[in-house]
Design a protein around this motif. Structure first.
Motif, PDB file in Angstrom:
ATOM      1  N   ASP A 180     -52.102  99.984 -34.383  1.00 48.94           N
ATOM      2  CA  ASP A 180     -51.815  99.142 -33.231  1.00 48.94           C
ATOM      3  C   ASP A 180     -52.065  97.684 -33.593  1.00 48.94           C
TER       4      ASP A 180
ATOM      5  N   GLU B 281     -51.451  95.028 -31.961  1.00 54.47           N
ATOM      6  CA  GLU B 281     -51.918  94.165 -30.874  1.00 54.47           C
ATOM      7  C   GLU B 281     -53.430  94.252 -30.701  1.00 54.47           C
ATOM      8  N   SER B 282     -53.944  95.468 -30.677  1.00 56.06           N
ATOM      9  CA  SER B 282     -55.396  95.606 -30.538  1.00 56.06           C
ATOM     10  C   SER B 282     -56.079  95.601 -31.902  1.00 56.06           C
ATOM     11  N   LYS B 283     -55.304  95.421 -32.955  1.00 57.69           N
ATOM     12  CA  LYS B 283     -55.828  95.338 -34.322  1.00 57.69           C
ATOM     13  C   LYS B 283     -56.710  96.543 -34.650  1.00 57.69           C
TER      14      LYS B 283
ATOM     15  N   THR C 298     -60.136 107.306 -28.343  1.00 56.74           N
ATOM     16  CA  THR C 298     -59.602 106.254 -27.476  1.00 56.74           C
ATOM     17  C   THR C 298     -60.419 104.992 -27.686  1.00 56.74           C
ATOM     18  N   PRO C 299     -59.778 103.939 -28.129  1.00 59.50           N
ATOM     19  CA  PRO C 299     -60.569 102.762 -28.478  1.00 59.50           C
ATOM     20  C   PRO C 299     -60.901 101.910 -27.259  1.00 59.50           C
ATOM     21  N   LEU C 300     -61.917 102.319 -26.520  1.00 62.70           N
ATOM     22  CA  LEU C 300     -62.388 101.523 -25.394  1.00 62.70           C
ATOM     23  C   LEU C 300     -63.400 100.514 -25.900  1.00 62.70           C
ATOM     24  N   LYS C 301     -63.220  99.265 -25.533  1.00 69.58           N
ATOM     25  CA  LYS C 301     -64.181  98.252 -25.968  1.00 69.58           C
ATOM     26  C   LYS C 301     -65.503  98.431 -25.242  1.00 69.58           C
ATOM     27  N   LYS C 302     -65.430  98.906 -24.024  1.00 66.60           N
ATOM     28  CA  LYS C 302     -66.652  99.106 -23.245  1.00 66.60           C
ATOM     29  C   LYS C 302     -66.622 100.497 -22.631  1.00 66.60           C
TER      30      LYS C 302
ATOM     31  N   THR D 257     -71.445  93.957 -26.471  1.00 67.01           N
ATOM     32  CA  THR D 257     -72.402  94.318 -25.420  1.00 67.01           C
ATOM     33  C   THR D 257     -73.815  94.205 -25.967  1.00 67.01           C
TER      34      THR D 257
ATOM     35  N   LEU E  96     -53.585  87.394 -25.576  1.00 60.59           N
ATOM     36  CA  LEU E  96     -53.221  87.559 -26.988  1.00 60.59           C
ATOM     37  C   LEU E  96     -52.999  86.196 -27.648  1.00 60.59           C
TER      38      LEU E  96
ATOM     39  N   SER F  64     -62.823 101.004 -17.503  1.00 58.37           N
ATOM     40  CA  SER F  64     -62.149 100.421 -18.656  1.00 58.37           C
ATOM     41  C   SER F  64     -61.014 101.335 -19.101  1.00 58.37           C
ATOM     42  N   VAL F  65     -60.007 100.727 -19.676  1.00 61.98           N
ATOM     43  CA  VAL F  65     -58.957 101.453 -20.401  1.00 61.98           C
ATOM     44  C   VAL F  65     -58.727 100.654 -21.682  1.00 61.98           C
ATOM     45  N   PRO F  66     -57.993 101.211 -22.657  1.00 63.19           N
ATOM     46  CA  PRO F  66     -57.728 100.417 -23.859  1.00 63.19           C
ATOM     47  C   PRO F  66     -57.137  99.055 -23.476  1.00 63.19           C
ATOM     48  N   VAL F  67     -57.586  98.014 -24.165  1.00 62.08           N
ATOM     49  CA  VAL F  67     -57.244  96.640 -23.791  1.00 62.08           C
ATOM     50  C   VAL F  67     -55.738  96.469 -23.611  1.00 62.08           C
ATOM     51  N   ASP F  68     -54.963  97.045 -24.534  1.00 62.99           N
ATOM     52  CA  ASP F  68     -53.518  96.812 -24.474  1.00 62.99           C
ATOM     53  C   ASP F  68     -52.833  97.577 -23.336  1.00 62.99           C
TER      54      ASP F  68
ATOM     55  N   ASP G  98     -61.855  92.630 -22.487  1.00 60.92           N
ATOM     56  CA  ASP G  98     -62.627  93.809 -22.908  1.00 60.92           C
ATOM     57  C   ASP G  98     -61.973  95.103 -22.434  1.00 60.92           C
TER      58      ASP G  98
ATOM     59  N   GLY H 207     -56.898 107.672 -20.203  1.00 61.60           N
ATOM     60  CA  GLY H 207     -57.776 107.635 -21.375  1.00 61.60           C
ATOM     61  C   GLY H 207     -58.889 106.621 -21.236  1.00 61.60           C
TER      62      GLY H 207
ATOM     63  N   ALA I 116     -67.542 101.428 -17.449  1.00 59.99           N
ATOM     64  CA  ALA I 116     -67.362 100.553 -18.599  1.00 59.99           C
ATOM     65  C   ALA I 116     -68.669  99.891 -18.980  1.00 59.99           C
TER      66      ALA I 116
END
Lengths: 479, 479
Positions: free
Chosen positions: A108, A110-112, A188-192, B166, B245, B357-361, B391, B429, B434
């Protein structure tokens, strides 16, 4: 149980039926290469080599192993330093290789992030993301064989930790098969995400004793645009520490690496690599290898910053001399000197290697004092330290007296030396394993010198998640 | 067991003898203020309030509680959002406050770390390190009461996570008292330490269910030299995502925060704060609050970078209008608008708040679709989302229909709405928590919607480390 044969023939048959020809073998010839660690210190026995094609096959295999009491030894690139991926002597263990699970599951931009399977080799990961204009900010000497699964399971370090942290800092999500065969999926890449304490953190660095990492979501960075590599000559390790502080303050986020090398190690490398040349004309007691990077191409600002930083350091007497690599070839040549130290030392004769850390601000004092104490205590041995000063982590090697017989030295004196070094590190509030892990190499010393309260918790968690000792028994903790 | 009285009078006596007048009370009047969470949603009972003077006193108290079967509810600043620090109804629990343990144990300017006790209030920590020319890079609305212990135990987030992570990312070492009264001490700040999986990571975010954090070594950064705060008007949440972005790419490491605010929330705040003014003349569907920082004073480069970044964004149609705060007072005024949303929404009428939270994108898509779905499913309700777009974490609030009776709405419709929202987040997902944690508020929904495999591991670890359920029972996991 005899050599590499199965007590229960059902197990091999069932495993073979489950995984197929490519997925399971108990042929001694095929097993043999994987029974010894790459440093040749440990050789174990195994009743099979499993290479499942996917997570579900592995989950089924783990359940089968649980039922039949066959332990599992996950092995990545077999490039570990502490025998953590080498089976024990019982023969009632299989080696698990995830070499067939090396796919990129998703990328991905965009989210790198990239999600890849555990069998992917680090160098392949680097090359894969480079084609997308990104980079993965962790590297180390064994990158040609080390796998993502092994790097996660050992919380690997390397030469970019100063700026980017260890493997732990790169992992955004994990998939792992647990001892009961269930699959924990946090990809699932959740930042938080504060749903309970972080189980992914528990698996990172657990050396395959709590679960088998099968895939990881990793963070990526923009590709390097400009890289500046400096080789500096210094009069002492104390100067190196002051220079590091200076570079951190002036270089800020551009400072990517700061390695220290004693003159002894450079001499050894120059002897070992006939084509190599010393970067500076004069000899210095210590050298610093400093890397600064920017993601802008031809970043003249970075060049100016580096030149100003070095000029000021020279004025302040923090360094005696320094040279900036004129191009990428020379930059690579500087790094090759650093990366060849271990091989060069090994060519000289037997030595005991200790991967240790102390708080960063105490490292210079530690190196000075430890070298003196060790050489006084063990006359005719030579102690050297090199590596990641910026991380408070050096590789502290003690070389056998010239002409010592390897086998007898390693069997006796070397053990005493290591015990002494680890005691000393512990007294300094340091760690007997900064980045290599415990494996089987350091289990006994860890149980002896480790904090009993921490050890107690480690054992309790291991017992809770792997009550039958199915996963990598005898590694990290006593079986 | 009757109201706030002790079944076993020995316990109070022994605890009082151990901790003294300042350290233990069972006086109902003194207990009362701490029995209810600050949002007024939960009220529990307790048979004592313990405030030990030091770690050793706490360790002895924990052993005493273990013997007498009295559970311990750690409470920091009582500013949590999920009732995680409020006792249950049994009355057989004590509240543990570390307010007397608020000392700075050490400060190290060279390694940029501070070690302080868990009772230190976040604002005091900020002020303490500011006097030394440093900053602690985590802040949140409750900073005047939130404590270091609470922040660690909940892995708190806030408005600087985008750049700095965090609380987990700030913690270099911990001291904690475990359920058996032993003291785990990892305060030595080693940058690299691979002696086993990382127990400190296990305690962070465990909400006091695995141990009581008593002290922490935290990383510090150089003080901010220049701060630039931007208020931008946008036509949609999708534009906000594209703008984010763009700012990440152009602002790089200078980008410290990126919050989004819908027009509804700004209107509510302007009604709520009579002295406040809208930063832009025109009304926009969405606003972004963007902060960039540099540790150089009067950094004109940062100003140029910001102006160029905004001009380009305007050209690209990513924003409709934007204004840069002219000075610190105006910057604070912009942030006050953001920080007052919850209070302003509360003044309008009842609402259900969801920290998700969900994935940022995927966040922009989620916000658009979730608002539409929720408002269709629950006519006359209004759904709004605001917060940490960078986030992948927004606070998703659903406001009751105008004129709704709070008590009956909260008892019925609100529950249905929350269940629906959490289901939706899980389908995407995402996480039902969060940054606020699970506490007692989300235990049931977590057990229902959480990954059964992850829940199983959480329960196993809890059982292993606190077999008698002594520490914060019924929080995070079912008792």
């Amino acid at each position: 149980m005899t050599d590499a044969t199965l007590q229960d023939p059902d197990f091999a048959q069932t495993a073979h039926a489950l995984l197929g020809d490519r997925g399971f073998t108990s042929d001694p010839d095929l097993l043999d290469p994987w029974l010894t660690d790459w440093r040749g210190r440990y050789t174990g026995r195994a009743c099979g080599l499993a290479s499942p094609a996917n997570t579900q096959e592995l989950a089924t295999l783990v359940k089968l192993c649980g039922k039949q009491g066959v332990a599992i030894v996950p092995q990545g690139g077999n490039s570990g330093m502490v025998g953590g991926a080498t089976p024990g002597r019982s023969g009632n263990e299989i080696i698990l290789s995830l070499r067939r699970m090396n796919a990129v599951r998703s990328f991905d931009p965009e989210s790198k992030t990239i999600t890849c399977e555990a069998g992917m080799v680090l160098q392949t990961l680097h090359e894969t993301v480079e084609t997308k204009g990104m980079r993965f900010p962790l590297t180390l000497g064994g990158k040609g064989s080390a796998t993502v699964g092994g790097l996660v399971s050992t919380n690997a370090g390397g030469t970019q930790v100063l700026r980017h942290g260890t493997m732990r800092a790169q992992v955004l999500g994990l998939e792992a098969v647990l001892a009961d065969g269930s699959v924990l999926d946090t990809l699932t890449p959740l930042k938080k995400d504060n749903r309970g304490f972080d189980l992914k953190q528990l698996l990172i660095g657990s050396e395959g004793t709590l679960g088998v990492v099968t895939a990881a979501t990793l963070r990526l960075l923009p590709q390097i645009g400009t890289r500046i590599v400096v080789w500096a000559g210094l009069d002492s390790i104390q100067s190196a520490r002051r220079l590091l502080l200076h570079c951190e303050e002036r270089g800020k986020d551009a400072l990517e690496g700061f390695e220290v090398i004693p003159s002894h190690s450079l001499d050894a490398v120059l002897d070992h690599l006939p084509a190599a040349r010393a970067p500076l004309a004069d000899r210095h007691a210590w050298y610093a290898l400093i890397e600064l990077v920017s993601d802008r191409a031809n970043d003249t600002g970075l060049a100016h910053l580096t030149e100003g930083m070095l000029a000021e350091a020279l004025d302040k007497g923090l360094l005696a001399d320094a040279t900036i690599a004129a191009n990428e070839t020379q930059a690579e040549a500087f790094w090759l000197l650093r990366d060849s130290i271990s091989a060069a030392e090994r060519a000289i004769g037997p030595a005991m290697q200790h991967d240790i850390s102390v708080p960063v601000d105490r490292m210079a004092d530690f190196v000075e004092q430890a070298i003196e104490i060790v050489e006084r205590k063990f006359p005719r041995c030579e102690a050297i330290a090199f590596g990641h000063l910026g991380d408070g982590n050096v590789h502290f090697h003690v070389l056998a007296p010239p002409g010592a017989d390897r086998a007898s030295w390693e069997a006796q004196d070397a053990k005493e030396i290591s015990a002494f070094v680890y005691d000393l590190v512990t007294q300094w509030g340091g760690s007997i394993s900064a980045e290599h892990g415990i494996g089987q190499d350091k289990v006994a010393i860890f149980e002896q010198l480790g904090d009993p309260i921490a050890l107690n918790v480690l054992h309790k968690v291991k017992q809770a998640l792997d009550p039958d000792g199915l996963l990598n028994p005898g590694k990290l903790l006593k079986a």
